[in-house]
Design an enzyme around this catalytic site. Structure first.
Site, short mmCIF file in Angstrom:
data_model
loop_
_atom_site.label_atom_id
_atom_site.label_comp_id
_atom_site.label_asym_id
_atom_site.label_seq_id
_atom_site.Cartn_x
_atom_site.Cartn_y
_atom_site.Cartn_z
N HIS A 27 -0.71 0.10 -9.78
CA HIS A 27 -1.45 -0.86 -9.02
C HIS A 27 -1.78 -2.30 -9.69
CE1 HIS A 27 -3.77 -1.45 -4.71
NE2 HIS A 27 -3.43 -2.45 -5.27
N ARG B 223 0.80 -1.11 0.00
CA ARG B 223 -0.09 -0.09 -0.01
C ARG B 223 1.00 1.17 0.14
NH1 ARG B 223 -3.48 -2.67 -1.61
NH2 ARG B 223 -5.33 -3.27 -0.64
P1 NDP Z 1 -1.45 -11.77 4.78
O1 NDP Z 1 -2.30 -11.29 5.95
O2 NDP Z 1 -1.55 -13.33 4.44
O3 NDP Z 1 0.08 -11.54 5.50
C1 NDP Z 1 0.36 -10.34 6.09
C2 NDP Z 1 1.91 -10.40 6.64
O4 NDP Z 1 2.22 -9.22 7.14
C3 NDP Z 1 1.93 -11.59 7.93
O5 NDP Z 1 3.22 -12.52 7.45
C4 NDP Z 1 1.95 -10.60 9.12
O6 NDP Z 1 2.60 -11.42 10.19
C5 NDP Z 1 2.86 -9.53 8.55
N1 NDP Z 1 2.51 -8.34 9.41
C6 NDP Z 1 1.31 -7.86 9.55
N2 NDP Z 1 1.22 -6.95 10.43
C7 NDP Z 1 2.82 -6.77 10.89
C8 NDP Z 1 3.80 -5.97 11.72
N3 NDP Z 1 3.22 -4.85 12.37
N4 NDP Z 1 4.83 -6.38 11.81
C9 NDP Z 1 5.47 -7.38 10.97
N5 NDP Z 1 4.78 -8.17 10.32
C10 NDP Z 1 3.48 -7.75 10.20
O7 NDP Z 1 -1.52 -10.74 3.48
P2 NDP Z 1 -1.41 -11.21 2.17
O8 NDP Z 1 -0.02 -11.60 1.90
O9 NDP Z 1 -2.26 -11.96 1.55
O10 NDP Z 1 -1.20 -9.63 1.46
C11 NDP Z 1 -0.42 -8.79 1.94
C12 NDP Z 1 -0.80 -7.38 1.56
O11 NDP Z 1 -0.39 -7.15 0.09
C13 NDP Z 1 -2.40 -6.86 1.54
O12 NDP Z 1 -2.71 -6.38 2.84
C14 NDP Z 1 -2.47 -5.78 0.54
O13 NDP Z 1 -2.20 -4.54 0.97
C15 NDP Z 1 -1.27 -6.23 -0.42
N6 NDP Z 1 -1.74 -6.45 -1.69
C16 NDP Z 1 -1.37 -5.61 -2.81
C17 NDP Z 1 -1.77 -6.07 -4.25
C18 NDP Z 1 -1.37 -5.26 -5.29
O14 NDP Z 1 -1.79 -5.50 -6.56
N7 NDP Z 1 -0.52 -4.28 -5.39
C19 NDP Z 1 -2.67 -7.21 -4.28
C20 NDP Z 1 -2.99 -8.06 -3.22
C21 NDP Z 1 -2.57 -7.42 -1.75
P3 NDP Z 1 1.92 -12.62 10.75
O15 NDP Z 1 2.38 -13.78 9.81
O16 NDP Z 1 3.03 -12.78 12.04
O17 NDP Z 1 0.86 -12.49 11.04
C1 OXD Z 2 -5.70 -6.16 -3.05
C2 OXD Z 2 -5.14 -5.31 -3.92
O1 OXD Z 2 -5.66 -5.82 -1.87
O2 OXD Z 2 -5.83 -5.53 -5.00
O3 OXD Z 2 -6.01 -7.00 -3.35
O4 OXD Z 2 -4.59 -4.42 -3.74
#
Ligand code: NDP
Ligand code: OXD
Length: 306
Positions: free
Chosen positions: A269, A221
């Site tokens: 994006h 993001r």
């Molecule tokens: P997940 O919820 O599967 O993974 C999130 C990861 O971040 C976990 O490993 C979690 O730790 C870690 N995390 C969360 N908060 C913290 C923190 N404060 N400190 C350290 N680590 C932290 O999410 P996804 O992998 O499915 O997606 C990640 C992000 O990617 C989405 O939230 C979205 O914003 C972005 N995204 C962007 C897209 C794009 O087109 N650009 C498309 C899809 C997603 P833990 O394992 O310990 O819970």
């Molecule tokens: C998502 C994205 O969060 O597209 O899936 O950014």
């Protein structure tokens, strides 16, 4: 069972047709103000009015992985909020990040410029061992990216909230190990969810801890990154550049310096797109599972924020 569909900036018809085909016993409708209460909602960036009216929802299914925008709204307290769990996004993210890392590591931008200038010239091969890639966020997408990078034999570090063991990935966890994680990494890939804890996480203080010549890839993001701090660190020479897919304001405003910075590559994006058929199949399966009171993956914890 009634399902309501309320997705901003999304062509509704193919989604409605797909959901009706996948859930033939359900009534699937496009939400209109004043519509009768539904059991489940399929949403992307709905207005607050939607939740103010749809107070009986059992499930709210987000057609993206990130729920930061959704969690800003007042949601029905009893509703289970579910986000997309991969649904074809992790392979796209792995492609995008590996492409960005390899393009930078192999200096393909430089070769392209040389070719345009009619120059046949070589660059000294870089040492892979000096190019540790740090992946922030080791969830569904981050873990897939970390594994894909390993296939190219980059040293890979990973940082998450709770400690993770991924074979071949040097794991760091929690606030206490963030500085060590950054110091061990030359390329930083951001795949964190946007939460109060992670907003502005890529700022001068953190980015300056990356190894000299560091490179930033933001695919999560825009609000994770302090734009001016990134530009200052690139212009000072501490960082070599960045590839950015997400921005604080999208579309990126025409006068934003990222458009024209020679060391910053931007994309609109698009690193991992929601794939309609995969997403419909996943959501339909989860609606049926919720109805049968079976456990499902991808439930959002509103307190944790992801
Ligand atoms: P997940 O919820 O599967 O993974 C999130 C990861 O971040 C976990 O490993 C979690 O730790 C870690 N995390 C969360 N908060 C913290 C923190 N404060 N400190 C350290 N680590 C932290 O999410 P996804 O992998 O499915 O997606 C990640 C992000 O990617 C989405 O939230 C979205 O914003 C972005 N995204 C962007 C897209 C794009 O087109 N650009 C498309 C899809 C997603 P833990 O394992 O310990 O819970
Ligand atoms: C998502 C994205 O969060 O597209 O899936 O950014």
């Amino acid at each position: 069972m009634k399902i309501t569909f309320c997705c901003t900036d999304t062509k509704a018809e193919p989604w409605l047709a797909g959901l009706r085909a996948a859930l033939p016993a359900a009534q699937v409708d496009l939400w209109q103000p004043g519509a009768p209460p539904a059991d489940h909602a399929v949403v992307w960036a709905p207005p607050q009015q939607f939740f103010d009216e749809q107070t009986q929802l059992k499930g709210v299914f987000n057609i993206g992985a990130g729920v930061d925008a959704l969690l800003k709204l007042r949601l029905p307290p009893q509703a289970t909020v579910v986000r997309l769990d991969d649904a074809g996004m992790s392979v796209q993210m792995a492609e995008y990040v590996c492409h960005a890392v390899i393009r930078h590591f192999r200096e393909f931008d430089g070769y392209e410029a040389d070719v345009k200038a009619g120059k046949w010239s070589y660059r000294k091969p870089r040492s892979r061992a000096d190019f540790a890639v740090g992946v922030m966020g080791l969830g569904v997408l981050g873990e897939r990216v970390a594994r894909a990078l390993q296939a190219f034999e980059f040293p890979v570090n990973g940082w998450s909230r709770s400690a993770k063991t991924i074979e071949g990935v040097r794991g760091f966890a929690g606030e206490a190990q963030l500085a060590d994680f950054l110091a061990a990494s030359k390329v930083l890939v951001n795949l964190l969810p946007l939460t109060p804890d992670t907003r502005d996480i890529m700022r001068r203080e953190t980015l300056s801890k990356l190894q000299p010549g560091g490179y930033v890839i933001n695919v999560a993001r825009g609000a994770h990154l302090v734009d001016d701090d990134l530009i200052a660190l690139i212009d000072s020479g501490h960082l070599a550049g960045a590839t950015l897919d997400v921005f604080r304001t999208e579309p990126l405003p025409a006068d934003h310096p990222f458009w024209r910075h020679p060391k910053i590559t931007i994309t609109p994006h698009t690193s991992a797109r929601t794939l309609r058929d995969e997403s419909i199949a996943q959501i339909a399966g989860k609606i049926m599972a919720l109805e049968r009171a079976e456990p499902i993956a991808g439930i959002v914890d509103p307190v944790r924020g992801y």
